[in-house]
Design an enzyme around this catalytic site. Structure first.
Site, mmCIF file in Angstrom:
data_model
loop_
_atom_site.group_PDB
_atom_site.id
_atom_site.type_symbol
_atom_site.label_atom_id
_atom_site.label_comp_id
_atom_site.label_asym_id
_atom_site.label_seq_id
_atom_site.Cartn_x
_atom_site.Cartn_y
_atom_site.Cartn_z
ATOM 1 N N PHE A 149 0.833 -1.205 0.000
ATOM 2 C CA PHE A 149 0.000 0.000 0.000
ATOM 3 C C PHE A 149 0.868 1.256 0.000
ATOM 4 O O PHE A 149 0.701 2.164 0.808
ATOM 5 C CB PHE A 149 -0.943 -0.017 1.210
ATOM 6 C CG PHE A 149 -2.196 0.792 1.016
ATOM 7 C CD1 PHE A 149 -3.047 0.536 -0.046
ATOM 8 C CD2 PHE A 149 -2.536 1.799 1.901
ATOM 9 C CE1 PHE A 149 -4.205 1.272 -0.223
ATOM 10 C CE2 PHE A 149 -3.700 2.545 1.745
ATOM 11 C CZ PHE A 149 -4.537 2.281 0.677
ATOM 12 N N GLY A 150 1.797 1.287 -0.963
ATOM 13 C CA GLY A 150 2.567 2.498 -1.198
ATOM 14 C C GLY A 150 1.813 3.420 -2.136
ATOM 15 O O GLY A 150 0.577 3.414 -2.182
ATOM 16 N N ARG A 151 2.526 4.203 -2.903
ATOM 17 C CA ARG A 151 1.889 5.191 -3.776
ATOM 18 C C ARG A 151 0.928 4.540 -4.768
ATOM 19 O O ARG A 151 -0.172 5.033 -4.999
ATOM 20 C CB ARG A 151 2.957 5.995 -4.530
ATOM 21 C CG ARG A 151 3.786 6.913 -3.643
ATOM 22 C CD ARG A 151 4.835 7.637 -4.481
ATOM 23 N NE ARG A 151 5.629 8.559 -3.682
ATOM 24 C CZ ARG A 151 6.724 8.205 -3.009
ATOM 25 N NH1 ARG A 151 7.140 6.943 -3.054
ATOM 26 N NH2 ARG A 151 7.397 9.103 -2.308
ATOM 27 N N ILE A 152 1.338 3.428 -5.379
ATOM 28 C CA ILE A 152 0.488 2.788 -6.383
ATOM 29 C C ILE A 152 -0.741 2.164 -5.733
ATOM 30 O O ILE A 152 -1.867 2.340 -6.213
ATOM 31 C CB ILE A 152 1.286 1.727 -7.166
ATOM 32 C CG1 ILE A 152 2.410 2.391 -7.955
ATOM 33 C CG2 ILE A 152 0.372 0.936 -8.101
ATOM 34 C CD1 ILE A 152 3.398 1.421 -8.571
ATOM 35 N N GLU A 257 11.821 -11.481 -19.394
ATOM 36 C CA GLU A 257 11.134 -10.540 -20.286
ATOM 37 C C GLU A 257 12.039 -10.186 -21.460
ATOM 38 O O GLU A 257 13.221 -9.923 -21.258
ATOM 39 C CB GLU A 257 10.744 -9.283 -19.510
ATOM 40 C CG GLU A 257 9.734 -9.547 -18.409
ATOM 41 C CD GLU A 257 9.326 -8.295 -17.646
ATOM 42 O OE1 GLU A 257 9.709 -7.171 -18.061
ATOM 43 O OE2 GLU A 257 8.633 -8.430 -16.623
ATOM 44 N N HIS A 276 4.625 -5.851 -20.046
ATOM 45 C CA HIS A 276 5.206 -4.846 -19.140
ATOM 46 C C HIS A 276 4.830 -3.432 -19.592
ATOM 47 O O HIS A 276 5.680 -2.591 -19.893
ATOM 48 C CB HIS A 276 6.721 -4.995 -19.057
ATOM 49 C CG HIS A 276 7.290 -4.476 -17.767
ATOM 50 N ND1 HIS A 276 8.322 -5.087 -17.104
ATOM 51 C CD2 HIS A 276 6.947 -3.409 -16.999
ATOM 52 C CE1 HIS A 276 8.612 -4.415 -15.990
ATOM 53 N NE2 HIS A 276 7.783 -3.387 -15.915
ATOM 54 N N ILE A 277 3.521 -3.157 -19.591
ATOM 55 C CA ILE A 277 3.011 -1.872 -20.091
ATOM 56 C C ILE A 277 2.390 -1.018 -18.995
ATOM 57 O O ILE A 277 1.733 -0.023 -19.293
ATOM 58 C CB ILE A 277 1.960 -2.094 -21.202
ATOM 59 C CG1 ILE A 277 0.763 -2.902 -20.672
ATOM 60 C CG2 ILE A 277 2.575 -2.770 -22.408
ATOM 61 C CD1 ILE A 277 -0.432 -2.903 -21.599
#
Length: 315
Positions: A149-152, A257, A276-277
């Site tokens: 539960f950081g910025r994102i 990747e 990875h978009i």
């Protein structure tokens, strides 16, 4: 004295312009694998690094390096503490991509819940009855579990708050939240209909979502991973999807990747795959390029960076 900075050739122009405006000479790399960096940019003073692995051994061949500016927020592709001991700052761009990644996460949640990509692919094959055999589900009334539960994670919770979903949050470093409910890891795994991963990769959580966790999840639950491939035991995930231990997944990141075309994920019809978009918008790429360029110039001008993830010996 002119400083030399290695950058990916595809760095957004705003980042290149900032560097050259502040006197840097650019070495534009067609790839950022370690061999290419050492062959073409061994003497640079600074570097903007994407997601390619960068080993400690490179330090012996890069005597002038003072800063590695990560183009993004993850830095599990290098050993930040080691580089600090070598006098090299490692920085990130924490304010550049949180909103974009949260939006992409929501887009993937909407896609899997309504089977948008699957229906599009079936329609292109002429299978117009696919929709009757593969129904979607409403998000209203479902439970979203956010791990990390950081910025994102916080940005995602705000986006989802208007959809009528219950929001459960697990993050051992968070003590309170205005959106959703903080719960234990076990509670989140067993009660969530959709689980989305937004943690940094650490030794404690590498492959932390595996066979045991899939066994705890609902058999129709969906796993969303736009964080890092290393957060999930991908062999166990393939098995869980094949056996319908869980209902589905949406994956934007992988152990390797680009994801090889031989990967068993391509053979599964209950997984959404994207290359990875999560931060792949023009605006976000501009922000990350500019913020990483600013960190390079700060350090090369003798200042401390604004967003370091390590401490530098002697600084």
């Amino acid at each position: 004295m002119t400083k030399t900075v290695a950058i990916p050739a595809g760095l957004a122009q705003v980042g290149k312009d900032y560097l050259t405006k502040h006197g840097a000479r650019l070495v534009e790399l067609p790839q950022q694998d370690e061999a290419t960096i050492l062959k073409q940019a061994a003497n640079v003073d600074g570097m903007i690094l994407m997601t390619d692995p960068f080993s400690n051994a490179a330090a012996q061949q890069m005597p002038n390096l003072k800063v590695i500016a990560r183009h993004g927020v993850g830095y599990d592709n290098l050993d930040e503490d080691f580089w600090g001991e070598q006098g090299v700052w490692v920085t990130i761009t924490p304010n550049a991509n949180a909103g974009t990644v949260a939006e992409t996460t929501l887009a993937e949640i909407l896609d899997v819940s309504k089977r948008l990509s699957a229906n599009t692919a079936a329609m292109r094959r002429g299978d117009f009855s696919y929709k009757s055999r593969h129904m979607g589900f409403d998000l209203a009334g479902k439970t979203l579990g956010i791990m990390g539960f950081g910025r994102i994670g916080q940005a995602l919770a705000k986006l989802v708050s208007g959809l009528g979903m219950e929001i459960l949050i697990y993050d051992p470093y968070v003590e309170s939240t205005e959106v959703g409910e903080l719960v234990t890891r076990s509670t989140l795994l067993t009660e969530s209909d959709i689980i989305t991963l937004h943690m940094a990769v650490t030794p404690a959580n590498t492959r932390g979502i595996g066979e045991h966790e899939f066994g705890q999840m609902k058999n129709d639950a969906v796993l969303i991973n736009l964080g890092r491939g290393a957060l999930v035991d991908q062999i166990a995930l393939v098995d869980a999807l094949r056996t319908h231990t869980i209902g589905g997944a949406a994956l934007d990141v992988f152990d390797e990747e680009p994801l090889p075309l031989t990967s068993p994920f391509y053979q599964l019809d209950n997984v959404l795959l994207t290359p990875h978009i999560a931060s792949n918008t023009t605006q976000c790429m501009n922000r990350m390029a500019l913020d990483s360029a600013k960190e390079v110039i700060r350090v090369l001008n003798g200042k401390a960076p604004e967003w370091p993830v390590n401490t530098v010996k002697g600084a």
